[in-house]
Design a protein around this motif. Sequence first.
Motif, PDB file in Angstrom:
ATOM      1  N   LEU A 289       0.744  -1.290   0.000  1.00  0.00           N
ATOM      2  CA  LEU A 289      -0.121  -0.103  -0.038  1.00  0.00           C
ATOM      3  C   LEU A 289       0.868   1.151  -0.054  1.00  0.00           C
ATOM      4  CD1 LEU A 289      -3.161   0.529   0.322  1.00  0.00           C
ATOM      5  CD2 LEU A 289      -2.844   0.939   2.589  1.00  0.00           C
ATOM      6  N   THR A 290       0.680   2.058  -1.066  1.00  0.00           N
ATOM      7  CA  THR A 290       1.770   3.288  -1.115  1.00  0.00           C
ATOM      8  C   THR A 290       0.899   4.492  -1.047  1.00  0.00           C
ATOM      9  OG1 THR A 290       3.265   4.110  -2.442  1.00  0.00           O
ATOM     10  CG2 THR A 290       1.362   3.309  -3.651  1.00  0.00           C
ATOM     11  N   MET A 291       1.366   5.653  -0.892  1.00  0.00           N
ATOM     12  CA  MET A 291       0.933   6.737  -0.881  1.00  0.00           C
ATOM     13  C   MET A 291       0.604   7.520  -2.261  1.00  0.00           C
ATOM     14  SD  MET A 291       0.676   7.753   2.538  1.00  0.00           S
ATOM     15  CE  MET A 291       0.872   9.689   2.388  1.00  0.00           C
ATOM     16  N   LEU A 292      -0.651   7.585  -2.699  1.00  0.00           N
ATOM     17  CA  LEU A 292      -1.065   8.575  -3.794  1.00  0.00           C
ATOM     18  C   LEU A 292      -0.662   9.958  -3.633  1.00  0.00           C
ATOM     19  CD1 LEU A 292      -4.321   6.653  -4.740  1.00  0.00           C
ATOM     20  CD2 LEU A 292      -2.091   6.212  -5.718  1.00  0.00           C
ATOM     21  N   GLY A 293      -1.010  10.362  -2.531  1.00  0.00           N
ATOM     22  CA  GLY A 293      -0.871  11.827  -2.326  1.00  0.00           C
ATOM     23  C   GLY A 293      -1.286  12.269  -0.864  1.00  0.00           C
TER      24      GLY A 293
ATOM     25  N   ALA B 106      -4.024  -5.694   1.065  1.00  0.00           N
ATOM     26  CA  ALA B 106      -4.157  -4.942   2.441  1.00  0.00           C
ATOM     27  C   ALA B 106      -5.408  -5.225   3.054  1.00  0.00           C
ATOM     28  CB  ALA B 106      -3.928  -3.495   2.257  1.00  0.00           C
ATOM     29  N   GLN B 107      -5.481  -5.664   4.108  1.00  0.00           N
ATOM     30  CA  GLN B 107      -6.981  -5.954   5.015  1.00  0.00           C
ATOM     31  C   GLN B 107      -7.222  -4.882   5.697  1.00  0.00           C
ATOM     32  OE1 GLN B 107      -6.577 -10.052   6.573  1.00  0.00           O
ATOM     33  NE2 GLN B 107      -8.040 -10.632   4.947  1.00  0.00           N
TER      34      GLN B 107
ATOM     35  N   VAL C  43      -0.411  -0.918   8.255  1.00  0.00           N
ATOM     36  CA  VAL C  43      -1.243  -1.702   7.330  1.00  0.00           C
ATOM     37  C   VAL C  43      -0.926  -3.156   7.478  1.00  0.00           C
ATOM     38  CG1 VAL C  43      -1.478  -2.090   4.859  1.00  0.00           C
ATOM     39  CG2 VAL C  43      -0.598   0.198   5.402  1.00  0.00           C
ATOM     40  N   GLU C  44      -1.911  -3.761   7.814  1.00  0.00           N
ATOM     41  CA  GLU C  44      -1.830  -5.296   7.955  1.00  0.00           C
ATOM     42  C   GLU C  44      -2.309  -6.119   6.539  1.00  0.00           C
ATOM     43  OE1 GLU C  44      -3.583  -8.758  10.617  1.00  0.00           O
ATOM     44  OE2 GLU C  44      -3.828  -6.621  11.401  1.00  0.00           O
ATOM     45  N   TYR C  45      -1.562  -6.926   5.961  1.00  0.00           N
ATOM     46  CA  TYR C  45      -1.979  -7.653   4.845  1.00  0.00           C
ATOM     47  C   TYR C  45      -2.649  -9.039   5.060  1.00  0.00           C
ATOM     48  CZ  TYR C  45       0.800  -3.980   2.739  1.00  0.00           C
ATOM     49  OH  TYR C  45       1.189  -2.667   2.362  1.00  0.00           O
TER      50      TYR C  45
ATOM     51  N   MET D 295      10.034   4.011   3.766  1.00  0.00           N
ATOM     52  CA  MET D 295      10.175   2.373   4.079  1.00  0.00           C
ATOM     53  C   MET D 295       9.618   1.614   2.958  1.00  0.00           C
ATOM     54  SD  MET D 295       8.121  -0.261   5.240  1.00  0.00           S
ATOM     55  CE  MET D 295       6.701   0.434   6.298  1.00  0.00           C
ATOM     56  N   ILE D 296       8.647   2.067   2.316  1.00  0.00           N
ATOM     57  CA  ILE D 296       7.939   1.444   1.144  1.00  0.00           C
ATOM     58  C   ILE D 296       8.819   1.446   0.295  1.00  0.00           C
ATOM     59  CG2 ILE D 296       6.101   1.346  -0.415  1.00  0.00           C
ATOM     60  CD1 ILE D 296       5.520   0.148   2.394  1.00  0.00           C
ATOM     61  N   ASP D 297       9.446   2.373  -0.209  1.00  0.00           N
ATOM     62  CA  ASP D 297      10.224   2.816  -1.467  1.00  0.00           C
ATOM     63  C   ASP D 297      11.476   1.892  -1.270  1.00  0.00           C
ATOM     64  OD1 ASP D 297       8.525   4.452  -2.456  1.00  0.00           O
ATOM     65  OD2 ASP D 297       9.463   6.215  -1.685  1.00  0.00           O
TER      66      ASP D 297
END
Length: 281
Positions: free
Chosen positions: A168-172, A201-202, A255-257, A276-278
């Motif tokens: 799950l990533t930031m769109l904006g 992502a749940q 975020v929990e998957y 962290m995601i990048d």
Amino acid sequence: MERYNKIIIYLVIASLVLNIYLITRTFHLDRQLAMESNHLQSAVELIRSDVNHLTGSMHELTNASRWVTDESFYPDEEGSSPEQLRLTLEWGFQEIGANANVLLQYRELSETDWIEVEAEQVDDVRYRAPLVIDPEHDYEYRVMTRGETVRSSETRRVHENHYRPTPLTMLGSSYSTNQTGLQHYEAQLAQPEVLFDFYKAQRVTAKLTDDQGETETTELQATSGKQADYGHDIDEVWELEVETTDNLRSISIEVEYADGTVHEGEVWPQHKYQEMIDHAQ
């Protein structure tokens, strides 16, 4: 006195003439800039069209010179688990000998021995074969035929986009502050593509921590039908909105998957979650 009045009149007239000249000049400059801008935009569009045409031509030439063409990977959701993924590779041949036995070979990059799978014929020149892989490892593959002669394609890497999870990533995001602190914060998050349901992502939770270290937890709700709004191939968007919190110190996202993986990081005032995601990707 009369002479003074004449000077004033002359100055007013001169000022009017100068203003008219400047307005006219500005109008002409604006028109000229607009024309130059249109011309530049047309030139850019022409260059973009030429580049797209050249890219397409190069792709066609590359395919024409390759023995194996149009490789496509498809996830096999029913046969996959978080620990072991099944993919199907489908491809075509420019030509293939009669009665040739078609094989797919693949292996981890760190291994020397190939895993060999017999391919299934889809039509005259198209075949497919399964791969069973560990999502933690990197792989490469090649296609072979055995008949009157043995022929092999070049070895290619299985790109991680075909089997690795997309977090799950930031769109904006946007925010406003004043002298007392944060006044408004909003953010949108999404998964551009989910290959397997267990990568989805749940549960998404926002954690708001104040100056005293006390944390308020808010669970975000996903909304659908946002593809047109954000220009991404996405099914759901998770939206966060925070209003007027003068004593707020930080906002974090957890975020929990579906496979149990958890990602957590600060989104305000630092951008540690996206960093962290990048880094993970």
